[in-house]
Enzyme design. Structure first.
Site, PDB file in Angstrom:
ATOM      1  N   ARG A 146      49.718  70.751  35.663  1.00  0.00           N
ATOM      2  CA  ARG A 146      50.978  70.090  36.001  1.00  0.00           C
ATOM      3  C   ARG A 146      51.823  69.880  34.761  1.00  0.00           C
ATOM      4  O   ARG A 146      51.362  70.057  33.630  1.00  0.00           O
ATOM      5  CB  ARG A 146      50.696  68.731  36.661  1.00  0.00           C
ATOM      6  CG  ARG A 146      49.933  67.773  35.770  1.00  0.00           C
ATOM      7  CD  ARG A 146      49.966  66.342  36.276  1.00  0.00           C
ATOM      8  NE  ARG A 146      49.028  65.499  35.545  1.00  0.00           N
ATOM      9  CZ  ARG A 146      49.244  64.981  34.340  1.00  0.00           C
ATOM     10  NH1 ARG A 146      50.369  65.253  33.701  1.00  0.00           N
ATOM     11  NH2 ARG A 146      48.332  64.221  33.766  1.00  0.00           N
ATOM     12  N   CYS A 174      51.365  58.987  29.145  1.00  0.00           N
ATOM     13  CA  CYS A 174      52.536  59.855  29.296  1.00  0.00           C
ATOM     14  C   CYS A 174      53.211  60.145  27.956  1.00  0.00           C
ATOM     15  O   CYS A 174      54.378  60.548  27.910  1.00  0.00           O
ATOM     16  CB  CYS A 174      53.540  59.249  30.270  1.00  0.00           C
ATOM     17  SG  CYS A 174      52.852  58.925  31.914  1.00  0.00           S
ATOM     18  N   ILE A 207      54.682  60.259  37.642  1.00  0.00           N
ATOM     19  CA  ILE A 207      54.896  61.464  38.435  1.00  0.00           C
ATOM     20  C   ILE A 207      54.726  62.681  37.536  1.00  0.00           C
ATOM     21  O   ILE A 207      55.289  62.738  36.437  1.00  0.00           O
ATOM     22  CB  ILE A 207      56.302  61.468  39.073  1.00  0.00           C
ATOM     23  CG1 ILE A 207      56.412  60.333  40.092  1.00  0.00           C
ATOM     24  CG2 ILE A 207      56.596  62.821  39.747  1.00  0.00           C
ATOM     25  CD1 ILE A 207      57.779  60.180  40.714  1.00  0.00           C
TER      26      ILE A 207
END
Length: 266
Positions: free
Chosen positions: A73, A215, A185
């Protein structure tokens, strides 16, 4: 968009190992590409696991060598585990695919979910996910007796909260009244079909985030619904609310391909 199918894979004692869920994502992805199944959202909890997107830097991983699963991802490193509702929407999008618009739709469904529980959340420009905004810098408490002018994060781009104790830990961002992410996300689009998705912190132990740079963000932290609301909130309680808002946002979206400007003939 077509009607969504929701699949509740497993929660609590039935939480789903990351590799098992990833394998199922790929199976459903192939079936969706072949139009054998409708758009599908897999919903679940994972046992504790760190996953690293393609942009994760070496200096953002756990210092103690804790295993990390490298995935395909976007985004960087994060944590999944008990108390966190994870969703993997597997949808066929029209071409050319607008990835940012897909991310914004997921954010919108989660913002609406938090609002239903009485928590105001928002987006932060340049940072994906759903955020609880902190106080303006001038109104935040000093760290360790230092004035904000001496906050090392303001002068050192490589400041490492993993090495500086609870004072700077991502899990304590709420106490410092800083911006904090409540939902992460990270997605991938292959053959016009989405994979991966979101993780909403309901009532996890956020100290798991203190072992990484969540992140890749060094100047903010993490939040949860339970901590922000000051009461117990369970994944079971949040699950139907998330489903309802995902259905409303995704089924009623009109993700038209962006118009392509025609170059005048010469």
């Amino acid at each position: 968009m077509s009607e969504l199918r929701f699949v509740r894979m497993g929660f609590g004692a039935e939480s789903v190992a990351y590799q098992e869920a990833w394998d199922e994502q790929r199976r459903v992805h192939a079936a969706r590409f072949a139009d054998e199944v409708p758009d599908t959202v897999l919903l679940l909890e994972h046992p504790p696991v760190y996953t690293a997107g393609k942009r994760t830097a070496a200096g953002e991983r756990p210092l103690d060598g804790t295993p990390v699963v490298d995935v395909d991802r976007g985004g960087k490193i994060t944590w999944h585990g008990p108390g966190q509702l994870v969703g993997y929407p597997i949808q066929k999008l029209p071409r050319p695919v607008d990835v940012v618009a897909h991310v914004r739709r997921l954010e919108e469904a989660l913002i609406r979910t938090c609002a239903e529980f009485g928590l105001e959340t928002t987006r932060v420009e340049g940072r994906s996910g759903v955020w609880v905004l902190g106080d303006p810098v001038a109104r935040r408490p000093a760290l360790g007796g230092l004035s904000l002018d001496l906050d090392p994060r303001l002068a050192d781009d490589e400041f490492d909260p993993r090495l500086n104790g609870p004072e700077y830990a991502p899990s304590n961002a709420g106490q410092r009244r800083e911006d904090r992410k409540i939902a992460a996300i990270g997605i991938r689009v292959a053959k016009g079909v989405t994979m991966h998705g979101f993780a909403l912190n309901v009532n996890p132990d956020n100290k798991w985030f203190d072992r990484i740079i969540p992140c890749g963000i060094r100047d903010a932290g993490v939040a949860s619904l339970a901590a922000e609301l000051g009461r117990d909130v369970t994944v079971d309680e949040v699950l139907p609310i998330v489903e309802r808002h995902l259905r409303d946002v995704l089924e009623h979206a009109d993700p038209k391909p962006r118009p392509i400007e025609q170059t005048p003939a010469r």
